[in-house]
Enzyme design. Structure first.
Site, PDB file in Angstrom:
ATOM      1  N   ASP A 274      31.970  16.791   9.420  1.00  0.00           N
ATOM      2  CA  ASP A 274      31.044  16.597   8.310  1.00  0.00           C
ATOM      3  C   ASP A 274      29.630  16.819   8.829  1.00  0.00           C
ATOM      4  O   ASP A 274      29.318  16.458   9.977  1.00  0.00           O
ATOM      5  CB  ASP A 274      31.162  15.203   7.709  1.00  0.00           C
ATOM      6  CG  ASP A 274      30.380  15.087   6.407  1.00  0.00           C
ATOM      7  OD1 ASP A 274      30.926  15.468   5.357  1.00  0.00           O
ATOM      8  OD2 ASP A 274      29.216  14.629   6.450  1.00  0.00           O
TER       9      ASP A 274
ATOM     10  N   GLU B 288      25.250  16.810   7.671  1.00  0.00           N
ATOM     11  CA  GLU B 288      24.169  16.545   6.721  1.00  0.00           C
ATOM     12  C   GLU B 288      23.127  17.635   6.938  1.00  0.00           C
ATOM     13  O   GLU B 288      22.881  18.074   8.069  1.00  0.00           O
ATOM     14  CB  GLU B 288      23.557  15.167   6.951  1.00  0.00           C
ATOM     15  CG  GLU B 288      24.529  14.000   6.759  1.00  0.00           C
ATOM     16  CD  GLU B 288      25.127  13.949   5.373  1.00  0.00           C
ATOM     17  OE1 GLU B 288      24.403  14.286   4.394  1.00  0.00           O
ATOM     18  OE2 GLU B 288      26.315  13.596   5.239  1.00  0.00           O
TER      19      GLU B 288
ATOM     20  N   HIS C 217      27.305   9.484   2.931  1.00  0.00           N
ATOM     21  CA  HIS C 217      26.267  10.504   3.091  1.00  0.00           C
ATOM     22  C   HIS C 217      25.626  10.477   4.479  1.00  0.00           C
ATOM     23  O   HIS C 217      24.525  11.008   4.660  1.00  0.00           O
ATOM     24  CB  HIS C 217      25.197  10.403   2.000  1.00  0.00           C
ATOM     25  CG  HIS C 217      25.706  10.754   0.634  1.00  0.00           C
ATOM     26  ND1 HIS C 217      26.265  11.970   0.335  1.00  0.00           N
ATOM     27  CD2 HIS C 217      25.752  10.031  -0.514  1.00  0.00           C
ATOM     28  CE1 HIS C 217      26.637  11.992  -0.925  1.00  0.00           C
ATOM     29  NE2 HIS C 217      26.338  10.829  -1.469  1.00  0.00           N
TER      30      HIS C 217
ATOM     31  N   ASP D 192      31.206   9.871   6.571  1.00  0.00           N
ATOM     32  CA  ASP D 192      31.980  10.779   5.719  1.00  0.00           C
ATOM     33  C   ASP D 192      33.129  11.432   6.492  1.00  0.00           C
ATOM     34  O   ASP D 192      34.205  11.681   5.939  1.00  0.00           O
ATOM     35  CB  ASP D 192      31.070  11.865   5.141  1.00  0.00           C
ATOM     36  CG  ASP D 192      30.176  11.321   4.024  1.00  0.00           C
ATOM     37  OD1 ASP D 192      30.369  10.155   3.619  1.00  0.00           O
ATOM     38  OD2 ASP D 192      29.290  12.062   3.559  1.00  0.00           O
TER      39      ASP D 192
END
Length: 456
Positions: free
Chosen positions: A6, A8, A146, A151
């Site tokens: 994952d 960001e 998030h 996540d």
């Protein structure tokens, strides 16, 4: 291996080089469990707007001392090498990672698997397949939403759950999933085979919640497990899809393993065991002799005085008694299936020789009836079966008392066989269940009578 990832970001992949990775988490999964974790903030070398800070909580100050992507690129390559790139909405995460490597002049390629697409296939009809909504509907807790690591951890839980669902959807085909399932089975196979010894005993297959899903016994537990993994039966494939761990009890004696397996199946009722799950036996076929004639009768299990066999229901008992009537020309009256003293229906249709009508010698009738008894009575009313123990200096003793299994004990090889009272003082009775005698008779028929020692 699978790299569950994952990221960001501080921008869209469509804004060329204006959006960059600001955090990445990689959880390396061997098909059984996560074996390596890596997560770090990433300095994007560009400004993070307040919009993206509101989404992830990551500020410019937080990434000011973080490594840049070129500084972590080697680590990312190592963790994802020879692994399937798994992510929720994999196209987003994968394209950002590709873009970062492209800026370094490197063509990054990995096989991918999307948990969004997989969820839509295996769990259709949900209102939303976003990670948060999907986890909420499936009861998966998400921590630090998030943020990359939070996540990624949620995606791992979703991923494991989807693999279980996949085992119940053999018609669903996806190359990435099939490779994933195969690797998972290989990882579990190696783990389990390292735990099981090449000894006689009972083994327990467990799922990820430590629930017993299968109980088996074998003279060589390691070899039996190998057979499970080599089977192409649909039942075995479903079981292997849920299998995560194994436990075992070494018995030494194959007979004791047989008795223990049956008792443990009754106790735990594993979903992949089909035989010997019945724990309650409501009926029995009882027998006695009166005026020189052998009688049989189906009775409540609690009322049986000399039961030949127990059954979980009346239907099973009636089917067995009907078989004896047909095979040995038994009389319905003396099997207590008609009114007492009545001439049975079978005599009218020439399937009873007339014991109920006084037309057959009781001795001739009882000779046939006692053939049934011979199938169930042991050669001695009370005796012990002596089998190997768990080591060279140990023996297993199985006690039969008054034609019924009474329990077992381990004794030293050099210790003389004790009398009945002494034996009963050390006997364990936890495997005493109504159909134990059936298992004992089958084992004796297969292995002979040479291990039997009568106790007078």
């Amino acid at each position: 291996m699978f790299a569950i990832i994952d990221i960001e970001t501080c921008g869209s992949k469509f804004e060329l080089r204006k959006g960059r990775i600001i955090e990445i988490a990689i959880l390396v999964h061997d098909g059984l469990q996560v074996v390596e974790r890596y997560s770090t903030l990433v300095n994007p070398e560009c400004h993070i707007s307040s919009y993206f800070t509101r989404i992830s909580g990551i500020t410019n100050e937080m990434v000011s001392d973080a490594p840049t992507f070129p500084q972590i690129a080697k680590k990312v390559l190592e963790l994802t090498e020879d692994a399937i790139f798994v992510a929720h909405n994999v196209g987003f995460d994968y394209s950002f990672v590709q873009d970062e490597f492209r800026s370094l002049g490197y063509k990054y390629r990995r096989e991918t698997l999307c948990t969004v697409r997989l969820s839509r296939k295996l769990i259709p009809g949900l209102r939303s397949y976003s990670l948060g909504k999907l986890c909420e509907s499936l009861g998966i807790e998400v921590y630090d939403r998030h943020r990359a690591l939070g996540d990624a951890e949620a995606t791992v839980k979703l991923f494991d759950l989807l693999l279980q669902v996949k085992s119940n959807h053999p018609q669903f085909k996806n190359q990435g999933v099939e490779k994933l399932m195969a690797r998972k089975v290989d990882a579990i196979k190696d783990y389990i085979l390292k735990k099981l010894p090449e000894e006689c005993g009972v083994y327990y297959f467990l799922n990820q919640d430590k629930e017993i899903i299968y109980v088996g016994k074998s003279r060589n537990m390691y070899q039996r497990a190998m057979q499970h993994f080599g089977s192409n039966e649909a039942k075995h494939k479903k079981m292997l899809a849920e299998l995560m761990d194994v436990d075992y009890v070494e018995t030494g004696s194959e007979l004791l393993a047989l008795l223990m397996e049956s008792a443990e199946i009754k106790k735990h009722k594993p979903k992949f065991n089909r035989l010997r799950k019945a724990e309650e036996f409501s009926h029995a076929i009882d027998t006695w002799e009166k005026d020189g004639i052998v009688h049989f009768q189906i009775v409540d299990a609690s009322q049986a005085k000399a039961p030949l066999q127990f059954f979980p229901n009346y239907t099973g008992a009636r089917e067995k008694l009907n078989r004896w009537i047909e095979e040995h020309t038994l009389c319905l009256s003396y099997c207590h299936l008609t009114d007492e003293g009545a001439i049975c229906f079978n005599h009218h249709i020439k399937q009873c020789n007339g014991i109920c009508a006084g037309e057959e010698d009781p001795i001739d009738y009882s000779i046939r009836a006692k053939r049934v008894l011979a199938e169930f009575n042991f050669p001695y009313p009370t005796f012990i079966l002596v089998d190997r123990g768990r080591g060279m200096d140990e023996r297993t003793i199985v006690l039969v008392e008054n034609h019924h299994y009474a329990g077992y004990a381990y004794v030293d090889t050099h210790t003389p066989i004790a009398g009945l009272d002494d034996l009963k003082a050390i006997i364990h009775t936890e495997f005493n269940f109504p159909d134990a005698n059936e298992l004992l008779r089958g084992w004796i028929r297969q292995n002979g009578w040479n291990k039997i020692k009568p106790i007078l």
